[in-house]
Design an enzyme around this catalytic site. Structure first.
Site, PDB file in Angstrom:
ATOM      1  N   HIS A 205       3.938  -2.076   3.051  1.00 58.83           N
ATOM      2  CA  HIS A 205       3.613  -0.888   2.191  1.00 58.83           C
ATOM      3  C   HIS A 205       5.739  -0.308   1.916  1.00 58.83           C
ATOM      4  O   HIS A 205       6.318  -0.333   1.966  1.00 58.83           O
ATOM      5  CB  HIS A 205       3.587  -0.007   3.611  1.00 58.83           C
ATOM      6  CG  HIS A 205       2.509  -0.185   4.698  1.00 58.83           C
ATOM      7  ND1 HIS A 205       2.528  -0.837   5.444  1.00 58.83           N
ATOM      8  CD2 HIS A 205       1.155   0.980   4.321  1.00 58.83           C
ATOM      9  CE1 HIS A 205       1.495  -0.601   5.499  1.00 58.83           C
ATOM     10  NE2 HIS A 205       0.582  -0.113   4.656  1.00 58.83           N
TER      11      HIS A 205
ATOM     12  N   ASP B 101       1.205  -0.882   0.175  1.00 57.68           N
ATOM     13  CA  ASP B 101      -0.307  -0.050  -0.283  1.00 57.68           C
ATOM     14  C   ASP B 101       1.001   1.052   0.130  1.00 57.68           C
ATOM     15  O   ASP B 101       1.838   1.322   0.166  1.00 57.68           O
ATOM     16  CB  ASP B 101      -0.743  -0.532   1.021  1.00 57.68           C
ATOM     17  CG  ASP B 101      -1.908  -0.912   1.407  1.00 57.68           C
ATOM     18  OD1 ASP B 101      -2.195  -1.508   0.095  1.00 57.68           O
ATOM     19  OD2 ASP B 101      -2.666  -0.894   1.902  1.00 57.68           O
TER      20      ASP B 101
HETATM   21 NI    NI Z   1      -2.406   3.171   2.457  1.00 53.56          NI
END
Ligand code: NI
Length: 422
Positions: free
Chosen positions: A374, A231
């Site tokens: 991430h 992400d």
């Molecule tokens: Ni996010």
């Protein structure tokens, strides 16, 4: 003497032309769908045609002749049997064929038999140089059976097919890196299996049949699979490192990028698409979807799509990952895409510790897992560099989120929340 020669010549001409004439007369009586062979791929063999025209019966059989005694007699035996079995029947029998050059003297032949609307098949693999039929035993080692049974079970989604020996599989052929077999001769029992999935069992003399291009990624539905998701990116260094390790291991991931970061990282987005990874929507500017009204929610999704369109006008975004993994009734009701959460949260963003991320994944991973990371931190890139080869060693394959659900036979629906696939 001259007269005799003339007379016998004349008789011969009459006989030959009546045979030819008889064929064309019968041919002209065929309905058009039985006249022209519909299959276009006839790479090897001379096309032969048998026609029978009777009051309530039409037979049109196209088949190949290779001018090799044994091979031709195999095909001819089937053709004769079809004609014989149709003797007391009425209606239409139409047979067409395909022949495929498998290189190095091997050849596949597929007969498509349409008997009063019911379609069946008969297939072979031939060795043209040796004039022999190639059996499954010739191509595979016999311990391929359990793998075949698992793949067939997945394809058929019903009771397990059990074979006592490879010899039971007779009706099969090879075509463009695929093994196609007919369990019974009916169309619905056609099973297509990528040869790449059977590679460990292919005899060395047949490995030339395999694709040489190692970059081709084929999903094995009978092997455990997982989806890595990243992400908030792309990030120039971190995302690149992740893409590098994925590429080295012929693997893919799903990147839930921010719309606001797309324009500045165009080449990374292009690379994700080119290398088979998936791109999902994580809103344009990382807004909490719960705090938006309907109009703002739609704007977040469409602004993201507009940004991606500038990079790739044809890419079809299929998934949304809500920011903070936060959804409520409002978000669910007003989103026209599936909402993808995760089953393993690595907490990489708060821990920023490679070992902790690796440990979390390895201790929780299972078939169908969706892993949250991430692509913003060096420690995440480092963890990915360890996890990808290690999980492959443990028997997993990496797929995109869309591939994961498709392989598991789960249809993703708009406004539904998904955590894993199994
Ligand atoms: Ni996010």
């Amino acid at each position: 003497m001259k007269k005799f020669l003339f007379a016998s010549g004349l008789i011969l001409i009459v006989i030959v032309s009546s045979i030819i004439g008889n064929y064309y007369w019968k041919y002209s009586k065929l309905p058009s769908e039985m006249k022209n062979p519909s299959t276009t791929e006839k790479e090897l063999g001379k096309q032969m045609h048998h026609v029978t025209v009777k009051k309530e019966k039409l037979i049109s059989i196209y088949y190949p002749k290779f001018f090799h005694d044994h091979i031709d007699s195999c095909i001819h035996a089937v053709v004769d049997e079809l004609i014989h079995d149709f003797e007391d029947e009425k209606g239409k029998l139409y047979v067409d064929y395909s022949s495929y050059d498998l290189k190095e003297g091997y050849c596949s032949v597929l007969l498509t038999i349409e008997k009063n609307g019911i379609i069946t098949h008969r297939a072979w693999v031939f060795d043209l140089e040796e004039d022999t039929v190639i059996t499954m035993h010739d191509i595979f080692s016999s311990d391929v059976l359990s793998k075949l049974e698992a793949l067939i079970e997945y394809e058929k989604k019903e009771e397990k097919q059990v074979f006592s020996s490879l010899d039971e599989i007779e009706n099969y052929y090879l075509y463009r890196n695929e093994l196609i077999l007919f369990l019974e001769s009916e169309e619905e029992n056609r099973i297509t299996i990528s040869l790449a999935l059977l590679e460990p069992w292919i005899q060395s003399s047949f490995t030339h049949l395999l694709i040489n291009d190692i970059d081709v990624r084929i999903i094995d539905p009978t092997k455990p699979m997982i989806a890595l998701t990243y992400d908030d990116g792309p990030h120039p260094q971190v995302t690149e490192r992740i893409l590098n390790v994925l590429k080295e291991n012929n693997s893919v991931a799903t990147f839930f990028v921010l719309g606001s970061r797309i324009a500045n990282h165009r080449s990374l987005i292009e690379r994700m698409i080119a290398e088979g990874s998936e791109i999902g929507n994580h809103t344009f500017g990382h807004q909490d979807m719960r705090k938006l009204d309907k109009k703002q929610l739609n704007e977040q999704v469409s602004a993201w799509q507009d940004a991606l369109k500038e990079v790739d006008a044809t890419y079809q975004m299929k998934l949304i990952r809500p920011t903070y993994g936060a959804t409520n009734d409002f978000v669910v009701k007003n989103t026209s895409y599936p909402l993808i959460l995760w089953s393993i949260d690595t907490m990489d963003w708060s821990r920023k510790n490679c070992d902790a991320v690796v440990e979390t994944v390895l201790s929780q991973v299972k078939d169908g897992s969706i892993i949250l990371m991430h692509d913003m931190y060096d420690s995440t890139a480092e963890a990915t560099e360890i996890l990808v080869p290690e999980l492959i060693k443990r028997g997993y394959q990496f797929v995109t989120v869309s591939e994961l659900f498709e392989a598991k036979g789960i249809e993703l629906e708009a406004g539904h929340v998904y955590h894993e696939a199994n």
